[in-house]
Design an enzyme around this catalytic site. Structure first.
Site, PDB file in Angstrom:
ATOM      1  N   ARG A   1      19.009  87.553  -4.973  1.00 14.98           N
ATOM      2  CA  ARG A   1      19.858  86.629  -4.260  1.00 14.98           C
ATOM      3  C   ARG A   1      21.291  86.572  -4.795  1.00 14.98           C
ATOM      4  NH1 ARG A   1      16.508  83.067  -1.472  1.00 14.98           N
ATOM      5  NH2 ARG A   1      14.158  83.643  -1.735  1.00 14.98           N
TER       6      ARG A   1
ATOM      7  N   SER B   1      19.273  75.170   4.114  1.00 17.42           N
ATOM      8  CA  SER B   1      18.291  74.775   5.280  1.00 17.42           C
ATOM      9  C   SER B   1      18.480  73.241   5.009  1.00 17.42           C
ATOM     10  CB  SER B   1      17.055  75.455   4.871  1.00 17.42           C
ATOM     11  OG  SER B   1      17.162  76.850   5.147  1.00 17.42           O
TER      12      SER B   1
ATOM     13  N   GLU C   1      21.268  76.087   7.804  1.00 15.80           N
ATOM     14  CA  GLU C   1      20.365  76.509   8.948  1.00 15.80           C
ATOM     15  C   GLU C   1      19.407  75.419   9.156  1.00 15.80           C
ATOM     16  OE1 GLU C   1      16.840  79.731   8.654  1.00 15.80           O
ATOM     17  OE2 GLU C   1      16.950  78.373   6.703  1.00 15.80           O
TER      18      GLU C   1
ATOM     19  N   ARG D   1      15.920  74.257  10.119  1.00 19.72           N
ATOM     20  CA  ARG D   1      14.543  74.785  10.071  1.00 19.72           C
ATOM     21  C   ARG D   1      13.914  73.852  10.880  1.00 19.72           C
ATOM     22  NH1 ARG D   1      12.045  78.096   6.415  1.00 19.72           N
ATOM     23  NH2 ARG D   1      10.107  77.384   7.331  1.00 19.72           N
TER      24      ARG D   1
ATOM     25  N   HIS E   1       9.823  88.457   8.050  1.00 17.59           N
ATOM     26  CA  HIS E   1       9.480  87.755   6.923  1.00 17.59           C
ATOM     27  C   HIS E   1       7.950  88.253   6.544  1.00 17.59           C
ATOM     28  CE1 HIS E   1      12.721  85.323   8.344  1.00 17.59           C
ATOM     29  NE2 HIS E   1      12.950  85.007   7.011  1.00 17.59           N
TER      30      HIS E   1
ATOM     31  N   ARG F   1      10.731  78.935  12.579  1.00 11.58           N
ATOM     32  CA  ARG F   1       9.798  79.837  11.923  1.00 11.58           C
ATOM     33  C   ARG F   1       8.346  79.614  12.137  1.00 11.58           C
ATOM     34  NH1 ARG F   1      12.151  83.095  11.200  1.00 11.58           N
ATOM     35  NH2 ARG F   1      13.623  82.758   9.560  1.00 11.58           N
TER      36      ARG F   1
ATOM     37  N   LYS G   1      18.089  90.360   9.288  1.00 14.75           N
ATOM     38  CA  LYS G   1      17.603  89.417   8.172  1.00 14.75           C
ATOM     39  C   LYS G   1      16.149  89.875   8.015  1.00 14.75           C
ATOM     40  CE  LYS G   1      16.766  84.935   6.556  1.00 14.75           C
ATOM     41  NZ  LYS G   1      15.509  84.334   6.315  1.00 14.75           N
TER      42      LYS G   1
END
EC number: 4.2.1.10
Length: 225
Positions: free
Chosen positions: A186, A6, A30, A32, A118, A62, A143
């Site tokens: 991960r 990110s 990504e 953000r 999330h 987000r 996701k």
């Protein structure tokens, strides 16, 4: 698995100072955008897309209710996503499905949706239902990122991912157990059927993130014959 890193500029100057060469080992960038004020996002966008021209890019906004940094109404959230997506056509567009469910139909024009969920507090008991609903909508990517408090939380999410991937082989999944105990999720993305893993370059954007250099070493080790 793809390694995602990110970028989180807090103003135009920071965006212009990004050294794109440092992200060479990342497979997907990504952005953000929630680290910016809402009125700054479209001003900063040209710098981001210019810096990473030719690279795969995920646009993410987000909101605070899903662990981000920006407070937006449903209308503001969707408008900003649409403006960036129409102008710059990122490869992936993140949409917080359960937080903005009423606006989902407005996003159907985008074939590259990442439908995300999330939870920074827990691994919810209804995880199967969450994954099932997201999968039923067949976005480009599902996701899910949830906080793990026990080894069982991690194993549950990994097993759910594997199960859904087996039943829906064409669907791209990204599932993450956050926190120290969740680090294994991960690393074991290929095993569970999760397509991406998020790594950090400077500042981790979620608990338990591993550095890009270490993630690359781990991936290389796992890919050895």
């Amino acid at each position: 698995m793809k390694l995602v890193v990110s970028v989180t500029p807090r103003n135009l100057e920071e965006a212009q100072q990004i050294d794109a060469h440092r992200f060479t080992d990342a497979d997907l960038i990504e952005w953000r955008a929630d680290f910016l004020e809402k009125d700054e996002i479209l001003k900063v966008a040209p710098a981001i897309f210019e810096k990473f021209a030719g690279r795969e890019l995920l646009f993410t906004l987000r909101t605070k209710q899903e662990g981000g940094n920006i407070q937006l109404s449903d209308e503001e959230y969707v408008t900003l996503i649409k403006d960036v997506a129409h102008l710059y056509q990122p490869d992936y567009v993140d949409f917080e499905y359960f937080s903005h469910k009423e606006k989902f139909e407005e996003m159907l024009e985008f074939p590259n949706l990442v439908l995300s969920y999330h939870n920074f507090n827990e691994t919810p008991e209804n995880m199967m239902e969450i994954l099932s609903e997201l999968t039923s909508l067949t976005p480009k990517t599902v996701k899910v990122s949830v906080m793990a408090h026990s080894e069982q939380d991690v194993l549950d999410l990994m097993n759910y991912t594997r199960g859904f991937k087996t039943l829906n082989p064409e669907q791209e999944f990204v599932t993450i157990s956050m926190g120290k105990v969740g680090k294994i999720s991960r690393i074991a993305s290929d095993l569970t059927g999760s397509s991406w893993s998020f790594a950090s370059l400077d500042e981790a954007t979620a608990p338990g993130q591993i550095s890009l250099s270490n993630m690359k070493k781990i991936r290389d080790i796992l890919n050895e014959n």
